[in-house]
Design a protein around this motif. Structure first.
Motif, short mmCIF file in Angstrom:
data_model
loop_
_atom_site.label_atom_id
_atom_site.label_comp_id
_atom_site.label_asym_id
_atom_site.label_seq_id
_atom_site.Cartn_x
_atom_site.Cartn_y
_atom_site.Cartn_z
N ARG A 247 0.86 -1.18 0.00
CA ARG A 247 0.00 0.00 0.00
C ARG A 247 0.90 1.23 0.00
O ARG A 247 1.58 1.50 0.98
CB ARG A 247 -0.92 -0.01 1.22
N ASP A 248 0.92 1.97 -1.12
CA ASP A 248 1.84 3.09 -1.28
C ASP A 248 1.17 4.45 -1.18
O ASP A 248 1.84 5.45 -0.89
CB ASP A 248 2.56 2.99 -2.63
N PHE A 249 -0.12 4.53 -1.49
CA PHE A 249 -0.83 5.81 -1.48
C PHE A 249 -2.18 5.63 -0.76
O PHE A 249 -2.65 4.51 -0.59
CB PHE A 249 -1.07 6.32 -2.91
N ASN A 250 -2.78 6.77 -0.37
CA ASN A 250 -4.05 6.72 0.37
C ASN A 250 -3.95 5.70 1.50
O ASN A 250 -4.82 4.85 1.68
CB ASN A 250 -5.21 6.33 -0.56
N ILE A 251 -2.87 5.79 2.26
CA ILE A 251 -2.60 4.78 3.29
C ILE A 251 -3.54 5.00 4.48
O ILE A 251 -3.51 6.06 5.12
CB ILE A 251 -1.13 4.85 3.75
N PRO A 252 -4.36 4.01 4.80
CA PRO A 252 -5.27 4.14 5.93
C PRO A 252 -4.56 3.89 7.25
O PRO A 252 -3.38 3.49 7.26
CB PRO A 252 -6.32 3.05 5.65
N PRO A 253 -5.24 4.08 8.38
CA PRO A 253 -4.64 3.74 9.67
C PRO A 253 -4.22 2.27 9.69
O PRO A 253 -4.80 1.43 9.00
CB PRO A 253 -5.77 4.00 10.67
N LEU A 254 -3.20 1.97 10.49
CA LEU A 254 -2.63 0.63 10.50
C LEU A 254 -3.67 -0.44 10.80
O LEU A 254 -3.63 -1.52 10.21
CB LEU A 254 -1.49 0.57 11.53
N ASN A 255 -4.61 -0.15 11.70
CA ASN A 255 -5.59 -1.18 12.05
C ASN A 255 -6.45 -1.58 10.86
O ASN A 255 -6.89 -2.73 10.75
CB ASN A 255 -6.47 -0.70 13.21
N LEU A 256 -6.68 -0.65 9.93
CA LEU A 256 -7.44 -0.98 8.73
C LEU A 256 -6.59 -1.79 7.74
O LEU A 256 -7.09 -2.72 7.09
CB LEU A 256 -7.97 0.29 8.06
N LEU A 257 -5.32 -1.43 7.63
CA LEU A 257 -4.43 -2.23 6.79
C LEU A 257 -4.35 -3.66 7.28
O LEU A 257 -4.29 -4.60 6.49
CB LEU A 257 -3.02 -1.62 6.79
N LEU A 258 -4.38 -3.82 8.58
CA LEU A 258 -4.24 -5.15 9.16
C LEU A 258 -5.44 -6.04 8.87
O LEU A 258 -5.34 -7.27 8.95
CB LEU A 258 -3.99 -5.05 10.66
N THR A 259 -6.59 -5.44 8.52
CA THR A 259 -7.73 -6.29 8.12
C THR A 259 -7.42 -7.01 6.81
O THR A 259 -7.82 -8.17 6.62
CB THR A 259 -9.02 -5.45 7.97
N GLU A 260 -6.67 -6.35 5.92
CA GLU A 260 -6.27 -7.02 4.67
C GLU A 260 -5.15 -8.02 4.92
O GLU A 260 -5.10 -9.07 4.27
CB GLU A 260 -5.87 -5.98 3.62
N VAL A 261 -4.25 -7.70 5.85
CA VAL A 261 -3.24 -8.67 6.25
C VAL A 261 -3.92 -9.94 6.76
O VAL A 261 -3.52 -11.07 6.43
CB VAL A 261 -2.30 -8.07 7.32
N GLN A 262 -4.98 -9.75 7.53
CA GLN A 262 -5.71 -10.89 8.07
C GLN A 262 -6.38 -11.69 6.96
O GLN A 262 -6.50 -12.93 7.04
CB GLN A 262 -6.76 -10.42 9.08
N GLN A 263 -6.80 -11.01 5.89
CA GLN A 263 -7.40 -11.72 4.75
C GLN A 263 -6.38 -12.65 4.08
O GLN A 263 -6.74 -13.71 3.56
CB GLN A 263 -7.97 -10.73 3.73
N ILE A 264 -5.11 -12.23 4.06
CA ILE A 264 -4.06 -13.11 3.52
C ILE A 264 -3.95 -14.35 4.40
O ILE A 264 -3.89 -15.48 3.90
CB ILE A 264 -2.70 -12.39 3.42
#
Length: 279
Positions: A247-264
């Motif tokens: 994720r390089d642009f429009n970076i959301p708060p870390l907790n939201l990014l981690l929802t996609e990490v959890q999808q992996i």
């Protein structure tokens, strides 16, 4: 030789440093950085980065080696990379199968012509980089929007470079999907043809839909459902491999990014269940 690392990764950006140092997420097994963005840093950022690389596994994904360029390789830069990798115990180094220089730096990733001559030229440069770094490197299948001087398919070109250079592969799932839409080819056929034994890890990311037949690889949005589905197919075909969220642009708060990490994690768990025949 590349060292092993965890199953699920996240691209590290400077704005994430404080959050990760304060409370490192246990769902992230490894982090990826572009070495160009960190090699010359001093002060607080350098100290924070060193602290993180002491505590976590790191891989590097380069931006400026310009593997397909006709310009000479930057041997001073390669030597600096080698020092940086040793200093921070970098597990794997990858670069784009593209170029970004020609009588100067263009600050963009340009497509290498899909020709036999370019295969030999690029593979020779990859081999030299591997020799100078004293380690195997991986090249990433890239998104592209035009194919100047094309004599062979993207698939045939990619396979030929991997074979000729005897290097590894960073398998970018989003790039396969984007290119399949933009250039009207079958994503599954491309995916299935990739050499399993060369895959060291994978990328997954979001893109921007300019039109139904034009997707732009921005890494600035959430991963879409067809790309998640293609990742699941990749595990079916090639088995589990470490997979990293970019994720390089429009970076959301870390907790939201981690929802996609959890999808992996969920995609990998589903694959393991299917393999055991209990899903």
């Amino acid at each position: 030789m590349n060292e092993s690392f965890g199953h699920v990764g996240l691209g590290l950006r400077r704005e994430m440093l404080d959050d990760i140092l304060n409370c490192a997420p246990n769902t992230v097994d490894f982090y990826e950085v572009a070495p160009e963005n960190w090699m010359t840093l001093g002060g607080r950022f350098a100290k924070q980065f060193a602290q993180l690389t002491e505590q976590h596994d790191f891989v590097c994904h380069g931006l400026s080696l310009s593997l397909g360029s006709s310009d000479p390789l930057d041997t001073k830069f390669i030597a600096d990379l080698k020092t940086f990798f040793k200093q921070h115990n970098v597990k794997c180094y990858s670069e784009h199968l593209s170029y970004c220089s020609g009588n100067g730096h263009m600050y963009d990733l340009m497509p290498i012509p899909f020709t036999e001559e370019a295969v030999k030229h690029t593979a020779k440069r990859i081999a030299e980089v591997q020799e100078r770094l004293d380690r195997r490197i991986a090249v990433e299948n890239v998104s592209y929007y035009a194919a100047p001087g094309q004599e062979m398919s993207e698939l045939d070109f990619t396979l030929a470079v991997l074979q000729e250079a005897d290097c590894d592969l960073l398998l970018d799932i989003n790039n396969i999907y984007v290119n399949s839409i933009n250039h009207s080819y079958d994503a599954m056929s491309f995916l299935a043809a990739m050499p399993t034994e060369r895959i060291v890890y994978g990328h997954i990311a979001g893109h921007y839909e300019e039109a139904k037949d034009l997707l732009v690889d921005t890494h600035g949005a959430d991963v879409c459902d067809p790309v998640w589905a293609l990742l699941q197919k990749a595990y079916e075909v090639h088995g589990l491999f470490p997979t990293l969220l970019e994720r390089d642009f429009n970076i959301p708060p870390l907790n939201l990014l981690l929802t996609e990490v959890q999808q992996i994690h969920q995609a990998q768990a589903l694959h393991q269940k299917l393999q055991r025949g209990i899903a």
